[in-house]
Scaffold this motif. Sequence first.
Motif, PDB file in Angstrom:
ATOM      1  N   SER A 142      29.233  27.354  25.068  1.00 53.41           N
ATOM      2  CA  SER A 142      29.820  28.584  25.607  1.00 53.41           C
ATOM      3  C   SER A 142      29.198  28.942  26.950  1.00 53.41           C
ATOM      4  CB  SER A 142      29.629  29.737  24.616  1.00 53.41           C
ATOM      5  OG  SER A 142      28.247  30.011  24.413  1.00 53.41           O
ATOM      6  N   LEU A 143      27.914  28.631  27.125  1.00 53.17           N
ATOM      7  CA  LEU A 143      27.236  28.896  28.391  1.00 53.17           C
ATOM      8  C   LEU A 143      27.755  27.975  29.488  1.00 53.17           C
ATOM      9  CD1 LEU A 143      23.561  29.219  27.092  1.00 53.17           C
ATOM     10  CD2 LEU A 143      25.225  31.056  27.476  1.00 53.17           C
ATOM     11  N   ILE A 144      28.084  26.746  29.123  1.00 56.27           N
ATOM     12  CA  ILE A 144      28.653  25.805  30.098  1.00 56.27           C
ATOM     13  C   ILE A 144      29.959  26.354  30.635  1.00 56.27           C
ATOM     14  CG2 ILE A 144      29.669  23.513  30.400  1.00 56.27           C
ATOM     15  CD1 ILE A 144      27.658  22.440  28.409  1.00 56.27           C
ATOM     16  N   GLU A 145      30.808  26.841  29.739  1.00 61.11           N
ATOM     17  CA  GLU A 145      32.099  27.384  30.170  1.00 61.11           C
ATOM     18  C   GLU A 145      31.917  28.606  31.055  1.00 61.11           C
ATOM     19  OE1 GLU A 145      35.309  26.207  29.832  1.00 61.11           O
ATOM     20  OE2 GLU A 145      34.072  24.470  29.357  1.00 61.11           O
ATOM     21  N   LEU A 146      30.937  29.449  30.717  1.00 66.55           N
ATOM     22  CA  LEU A 146      30.716  30.662  31.506  1.00 66.55           C
ATOM     23  C   LEU A 146      30.211  30.333  32.905  1.00 66.55           C
ATOM     24  CD1 LEU A 146      30.576  33.729  31.772  1.00 66.55           C
ATOM     25  CD2 LEU A 146      28.258  33.632  30.803  1.00 66.55           C
ATOM     26  N   ILE A 147      29.206  29.482  33.015  1.00 65.16           N
ATOM     27  CA  ILE A 147      28.667  29.175  34.336  1.00 65.16           C
ATOM     28  C   ILE A 147      29.684  28.391  35.169  1.00 65.16           C
ATOM     29  CG2 ILE A 147      27.501  26.989  33.735  1.00 65.16           C
ATOM     30  CD1 ILE A 147      25.163  27.977  35.498  1.00 65.16           C
ATOM     31  N   ARG A 148      30.472  27.551  34.513  1.00 70.92           N
ATOM     32  CA  ARG A 148      31.524  26.835  35.234  1.00 70.92           C
ATOM     33  C   ARG A 148      32.541  27.818  35.801  1.00 70.92           C
ATOM     34  NH1 ARG A 148      36.400  25.659  34.939  1.00 70.92           N
ATOM     35  NH2 ARG A 148      36.600  26.763  32.970  1.00 70.92           N
ATOM     36  N   PHE A 149      32.940  28.798  35.000  1.00 74.43           N
ATOM     37  CA  PHE A 149      33.904  29.805  35.441  1.00 74.43           C
ATOM     38  C   PHE A 149      33.344  30.628  36.599  1.00 74.43           C
ATOM     39  CE2 PHE A 149      35.425  34.197  35.189  1.00 74.43           C
ATOM     40  CZ  PHE A 149      36.795  34.017  35.308  1.00 74.43           C
ATOM     41  N   ARG A 150      32.108  31.096  36.448  1.00 69.86           N
ATOM     42  CA  ARG A 150      31.503  31.961  37.466  1.00 69.86           C
ATOM     43  C   ARG A 150      31.326  31.237  38.809  1.00 69.86           C
ATOM     44  NH1 ARG A 150      32.352  36.725  35.272  1.00 69.86           N
ATOM     45  NH2 ARG A 150      30.835  37.473  33.740  1.00 69.86           N
ATOM     46  N   LEU A 151      30.794  30.015  38.761  1.00 68.78           N
ATOM     47  CA  LEU A 151      30.460  29.330  40.006  1.00 68.78           C
ATOM     48  C   LEU A 151      31.674  28.677  40.657  1.00 68.78           C
ATOM     49  CD1 LEU A 151      26.975  27.746  39.256  1.00 68.78           C
ATOM     50  CD2 LEU A 151      27.593  30.082  39.928  1.00 68.78           C
ATOM     51  N   ASN A 152      32.611  28.234  39.863  1.00 73.20           N
ATOM     52  CA  ASN A 152      33.806  27.603  40.410  1.00 73.20           C
ATOM     53  C   ASN A 152      34.583  28.567  41.305  1.00 73.20           C
ATOM     54  OD1 ASN A 152      35.965  25.403  40.375  1.00 73.20           O
ATOM     55  ND2 ASN A 152      37.095  27.161  39.599  1.00 73.20           N
ATOM     56  N   ARG A 153      34.648  29.811  40.925  1.00 68.95           N
ATOM     57  CA  ARG A 153      35.459  30.759  41.697  1.00 68.95           C
ATOM     58  C   ARG A 153      34.847  31.136  43.046  1.00 68.95           C
ATOM     59  NH1 ARG A 153      36.033  36.539  38.992  1.00 68.95           N
ATOM     60  NH2 ARG A 153      37.905  35.462  38.289  1.00 68.95           N
ATOM     61  N   VAL A 154      33.559  30.804  43.266  1.00 70.06           N
ATOM     62  CA  VAL A 154      32.969  31.039  44.593  1.00 70.06           C
ATOM     63  C   VAL A 154      32.759  29.722  45.331  1.00 70.06           C
ATOM     64  CG1 VAL A 154      31.910  33.230  43.997  1.00 70.06           C
ATOM     65  CG2 VAL A 154      30.621  31.121  43.623  1.00 70.06           C
ATOM     66  N   GLY A 155      33.465  28.676  44.884  1.00 75.97           N
ATOM     67  CA  GLY A 155      33.515  27.447  45.659  1.00 75.97           C
ATOM     68  C   GLY A 155      32.535  26.362  45.284  1.00 75.97           C
ATOM     69  N   VAL A 156      31.828  26.511  44.176  1.00 76.03           N
ATOM     70  CA  VAL A 156      30.893  25.461  43.743  1.00 76.03           C
ATOM     71  C   VAL A 156      31.652  24.386  42.977  1.00 76.03           C
ATOM     72  CG1 VAL A 156      28.883  24.928  42.303  1.00 76.03           C
ATOM     73  CG2 VAL A 156      28.955  27.067  43.609  1.00 76.03           C
ATOM     74  N   GLN A 157      31.462  23.143  43.377  1.00 73.53           N
ATOM     75  CA  GLN A 157      32.042  22.032  42.630  1.00 73.53           C
ATOM     76  C   GLN A 157      31.182  21.807  41.395  1.00 73.53           C
ATOM     77  OE1 GLN A 157      34.973  20.398  43.513  1.00 73.53           O
ATOM     78  NE2 GLN A 157      35.042  22.084  44.988  1.00 73.53           N
ATOM     79  N   ILE A 158      31.711  22.103  40.220  1.00 74.42           N
ATOM     80  CA  ILE A 158      30.907  22.099  39.013  1.00 74.42           C
ATOM     81  C   ILE A 158      31.644  21.425  37.869  1.00 74.42           C
ATOM     82  CG2 ILE A 158      31.693  24.440  38.420  1.00 74.42           C
ATOM     83  CD1 ILE A 158      28.863  24.894  37.213  1.00 74.42           C
TER      84      ILE A 158
END
Length: 281
Positions: A142-158
Amino acid sequence: MTAFHLQMDLDQMSKSQQSIANYVVGALQQIPYCTEEDIAQAVGVSTATVSRFWRTIGFANLKAFKKQLLQSEHATPAHKMKQILNKVDHEEADVVQEMLEMASANIEVTSKRVEREQFHQAVELIHCARKVYVFGTGASISLIELIRFRLNRVGVQIEGMAGSGSELLESLVHAGPEDVVIMFGFVRRSPELTVLLEHAQTAGYSAVLITDLLVSDMLEQCDLVLQVDRGELEGFHSMAAPVALIDALSVALTKRRGNQALDKLDRLHALRKKYASQLPK
């Protein structure tokens, strides 16, 4: 099996013994994997002081303490759930309040435990990375999905990595010197974590560990470590603190990226408006 309990009279202990006792109680999950040298270094006392400590709590030595610890049922999911149910097993119990107070306590401890310099260095690594890979198992998914969601939207390739087995290698083969691998490692060192840390020496990627472990050889093998609190050994392990840490990372990263991140968010908002009738929220 019976639950693991420690009988300690802190008033009868020296300050060094009190420090060891406080450390041991807070790190029972890690003690089976520790040497007396590990504990001495973590507490800041001599190995001889640690060796004498076990007799003050009724054990011949560290080996005897470990044996009793491992024979207890402290690590079973059922026992952990029983511990929290015991607190709310009456009509007047407010489960919501109990759980939120527990989460608040975990977050407060985490706030003191996270080293700010390590945190800011982690933000910088993520900001500069070509790509970020994230690993975790069990509830950490669940933490993977959260950090992926948060960082992806500010342009981080994750990218989230497979949690177990050789499928992990499908992502790992692409990780290189310009990349960052974020690992959620709770309770123990898994074979997958061992592979990720070992391969970092060859591939050159930066390894960032988010963990509740206070003592582990992994701590020395990672580039950066962010330590969180998930509750007592015999208690219910909450993900509240790791979630709060992820939110802090995402906000700090957005601040670090400045207009670049805000432009991404503005473009997302524009897309939502454009396709609102076709893709409603």
